[in-house]
Design a protein around this motif. Structure first.
Motif, PDB file in Angstrom:
ATOM      1  N   MET A 295       0.412  -1.519  -0.191  1.00 21.06           N
ATOM      2  CA  MET A 295       0.010   0.395  -0.136  1.00 21.06           C
ATOM      3  C   MET A 295       1.308   1.349   0.276  1.00 21.06           C
ATOM      4  N   VAL A 296       2.230   1.196   0.960  1.00 21.22           N
ATOM      5  CA  VAL A 296       2.713   2.447   0.878  1.00 21.22           C
ATOM      6  C   VAL A 296       3.292   2.652  -0.282  1.00 21.22           C
ATOM      7  N   LEU A 297       3.881   1.454  -1.045  1.00 20.99           N
ATOM      8  CA  LEU A 297       4.397   1.778  -2.483  1.00 20.99           C
ATOM      9  C   LEU A 297       3.836   2.451  -3.747  1.00 20.99           C
ATOM     10  N   ASN A 298       2.260   1.401  -3.376  1.00 23.99           N
ATOM     11  CA  ASN A 298       1.694   2.281  -3.887  1.00 23.99           C
ATOM     12  C   ASN A 298       1.003   4.211  -3.803  1.00 23.99           C
ATOM     13  N   ILE A 299       0.998   4.502  -2.230  1.00 28.13           N
ATOM     14  CA  ILE A 299       0.949   5.433  -1.983  1.00 28.13           C
ATOM     15  C   ILE A 299       2.325   6.925  -2.463  1.00 28.13           C
ATOM     16  N   GLY A 300       3.212   5.918  -2.287  1.00 26.48           N
ATOM     17  CA  GLY A 300       5.074   7.142  -2.928  1.00 26.48           C
ATOM     18  C   GLY A 300       3.712   7.155  -4.901  1.00 26.48           C
ATOM     19  N   ALA A 301       3.443   6.087  -5.165  1.00 27.74           N
ATOM     20  CA  ALA A 301       3.474   5.784  -6.939  1.00 27.74           C
ATOM     21  C   ALA A 301       2.722   7.963  -6.776  1.00 27.74           C
ATOM     22  N   VAL A 302       1.887   7.592  -6.634  1.00 26.59           N
ATOM     23  CA  VAL A 302       0.317   8.891  -6.986  1.00 26.59           C
ATOM     24  C   VAL A 302       1.723  10.169  -6.250  1.00 26.59           C
ATOM     25  N   VAL A 303       2.272  10.372  -5.122  1.00 24.84           N
ATOM     26  CA  VAL A 303       3.026  11.801  -5.332  1.00 24.84           C
ATOM     27  C   VAL A 303       4.232  11.377  -5.996  1.00 24.84           C
ATOM     28  N   GLY A 304       4.754  10.336  -6.464  1.00 24.36           N
ATOM     29  CA  GLY A 304       5.496  10.332  -7.586  1.00 24.36           C
ATOM     30  C   GLY A 304       5.721  10.830  -8.965  1.00 24.36           C
ATOM     31  N   LEU A 305       4.207  10.145  -8.720  1.00 24.34           N
ATOM     32  CA  LEU A 305       3.327  11.278 -10.377  1.00 24.34           C
ATOM     33  C   LEU A 305       3.325  13.121 -10.435  1.00 24.34           C
ATOM     34  N   ILE A 306       2.997  13.091  -9.663  1.00 27.69           N
ATOM     35  CA  ILE A 306       1.782  14.857  -9.087  1.00 27.69           C
ATOM     36  C   ILE A 306       4.196  15.667  -9.418  1.00 27.69           C
ATOM     37  N   VAL A 307       4.710  14.963  -9.159  1.00 26.71           N
ATOM     38  CA  VAL A 307       6.546  14.934  -8.717  1.00 26.71           C
ATOM     39  C   VAL A 307       6.917  15.366 -10.050  1.00 26.71           C
ATOM     40  N   ALA A 308       7.236  13.757 -10.951  1.00 26.63           N
ATOM     41  CA  ALA A 308       7.408  13.991 -11.695  1.00 26.63           C
ATOM     42  C   ALA A 308       6.822  14.940 -13.012  1.00 26.63           C
ATOM     43  N   GLY A 309       5.932  14.837 -12.822  1.00 30.93           N
ATOM     44  CA  GLY A 309       5.134  15.618 -14.074  1.00 30.93           C
ATOM     45  C   GLY A 309       5.367  17.108 -14.728  1.00 30.93           C
ATOM     46  N   SER A 310       5.431  17.904 -13.350  1.00 30.88           N
ATOM     47  CA  SER A 310       6.055  19.287 -12.986  1.00 30.88           C
ATOM     48  C   SER A 310       7.007  19.315 -13.223  1.00 30.88           C
ATOM     49  N   LEU A 311       7.999  18.459 -12.983  1.00 33.28           N
ATOM     50  CA  LEU A 311       9.655  18.723 -12.684  1.00 33.28           C
ATOM     51  C   LEU A 311      10.058  17.917 -14.733  1.00 33.28           C
TER      52      LEU A 311
END
Length: 441
Positions: A295-311
């Motif tokens: 579950m934590v792995l996939n929560i990290g995935a959502v955060v990562g998608l948001i940050v990665a898109g901006s960068l």
């Protein structure tokens, strides 16, 4: 005429329609992809207990593999049709195919028919992802291809989590059949909404000679219609088939690197999602913590998608993807180190931030660096070949688990794959003039 929102340009037309609705419709389509990731895993236990058929582990594996092969074929075929017949119609067709055959899964206890329906449903859904990314990229402006792809893929993870909750709520009182009906039902709302609210891509319309209609839609949504790559490679695109363009002198290097990287990226995603709990069990963590790690792995995935898109929008999908693959490799390797439980949760969260976003950034690179007339096909080849990695990831993890070496060597193996993805992707080259395109947005 090139439409821009630069305050210094007098030819700007005020937007009368908000492209956000296009993103929302495609995001909802990605929810179905997330549903498909989880639904079989949630339904398999009660399916195996159903006395009406002999559904065991072998049959479950066949059904799961059939769906992945269907997605691979769908990504290749449907995306090619998109560049020939348009984004709008083909996306609606993909949703119809997936939903109709998913509904059929609820009404059979014949194993052969179930496997065939899973394959056909996967074929429909596999084609939806590259089409969605293509159309959102074109309506958000190609210079925002990074955030277009990452924004859509948050829908994928939300759909996966929502389906798990639906399984908890529905299977016990209503049976496993109800979950497949629930997965097909959104089409009853989504398809009419697409019919009335989803426009055709103006870039596609212009590529087939419908300039007036393309100009009208571009004006309504205040988006650029003239793409630098469409102009620069017009002769090459017009005089060759799509596949000859992608394997021609201009795009061959990128195409081969994209396909190799996509294989590695989806191998990581599906390998980690399938085997992380068992690897952590082999490391002597209890089952409760092992499931929480996922579950934590996939929560990290959502955060990562948001940050990665901006960068990616700021620095380019290519640079961001290279960094993300390298960091994926580092954090996957670090998971092999025994840590206090709090530190391990933090490490798994950071691993999720980078592993899941890496492949999505490859889609962003594809969207930004291909002419509109071959963009969907290029996206489909990336996703389709990547699905071969999705099939290989669980197989690799299963082999390591069977040999009793999943911990720590599973993490080292996945780290090596992440590093290999970075190396392969480093051979790509940016074809889009990002400075010009960003100024036009």
């Amino acid at each position: 005429m090139s439409l821009t929102s630069d305050s210094a340009t007098s030819t700007v037309h005020p937007a009368v329609k908000n492209p956000l609705i296009i993103t929302i419709l495609c995001w909802c389509t990605m929810l179905l992809d997330g549903f498909d990731l989880v639904v079989l895993g949630a339904a398999i236990p009660p399916m195996m207990e159903d006395d009406r058929w002999d559904f065991g582990p072998a049959q479950a594996t066949m059904a799961s593999t059939a769906g992945l092969f269907g997605m691979m074929l769908g990504a290749l075929v449907i995306s090619y049709l998109t560049d020939k017949f348009g984004r709008r119609r083909v996306l609606m067709l993909a949703v119809v195919i997936f939903s109709a055959f998913t509904a059929g899964l609820a009404f059979t206890t014949n194993i052969t028919l179930f496997v065939i329906l899973r394959f056909l449903a996967g074929a429909g859904l596999g084609g939806a992802l590259p089409v969605c990314i293509s159309i959102v990229t074109e309506f958000r402006a190609v210079s925002k291809a990074g955030s277009a792809s990452t924004t859509l893929m948050t829908g994928y993870h939300v759909g996966a989590v929502a389906t798990a909750f639906l399984g908890i709520l529905m299977i016990k009182p209503l049976g496993w059949h109800s979950l497949f009906i629930a997965g097909a039902a959104p089409a009853l709302i989504l398809l009419p909404a697409m019919y009335f609210l989803l426009p055709e891509s103006p870039q596609y319309l212009k590529s087939i000679g419908k300039d007036a209609e393309a100009e009208r839609i571009a004006t309504e949504y205040n988006i650029p219609i003239d793409d630098e790559l469409d102009k620069k490679h017009a002769t090459e695109v017009n005089n060759n088939s799509t596949f000859k363009v992608l394997l021609g002198p201009t795009f061959r290097r990128n195409s081969l690197a994209i396909w190799g990287t996509s294989f590695m990226g989806l191998l990581l995603v599906y390998g980690m999602n399938t085997w992380l709990p068992q690897i952590m069990r082999d490391a002597d963590y209890d089952l409760g913590n092992s499931l929480a790690f996922l579950m934590v792995l996939n929560i990290g995935a959502v955060v990562g998608l948001i940050v990665a898109g901006s960068l990616a929008d700021k620095h380019s999908p290519r640079k961001t993807a290279l960094l993300w693959f390298v960091l994926s490799a580092i954090f996957l390797g670090l998971l092999a180190i025994k840590l206090p439980i709090a530190g391990l949760y933090a490490m798994i969260f950071l691993t999720g931030v980078f592993v899941f976003s890496s492949q999505v950034l490859v889609y962003g690179f594809v969207g930004e660096n291909h002419p509109s007339s071959v963009r969907a096909t290029a996206m489909g080849l990336s996703a389709g070949i990547g699905r071969a990695g999705a099939i290989s990831g669980p197989m690799l993890g299963g082999l390591l688990v069977a040999q009793g070496i999943a911990y720590p060597w599973g993490f080292f193996a996945f780290a090596a794959i992440g590093l290999l993805g970075a190396i392969i992707f480093s051979f790509t080259r940016t074809l889009k003039n990002r400075t010009t395109s960003i100024e036009q947005v």
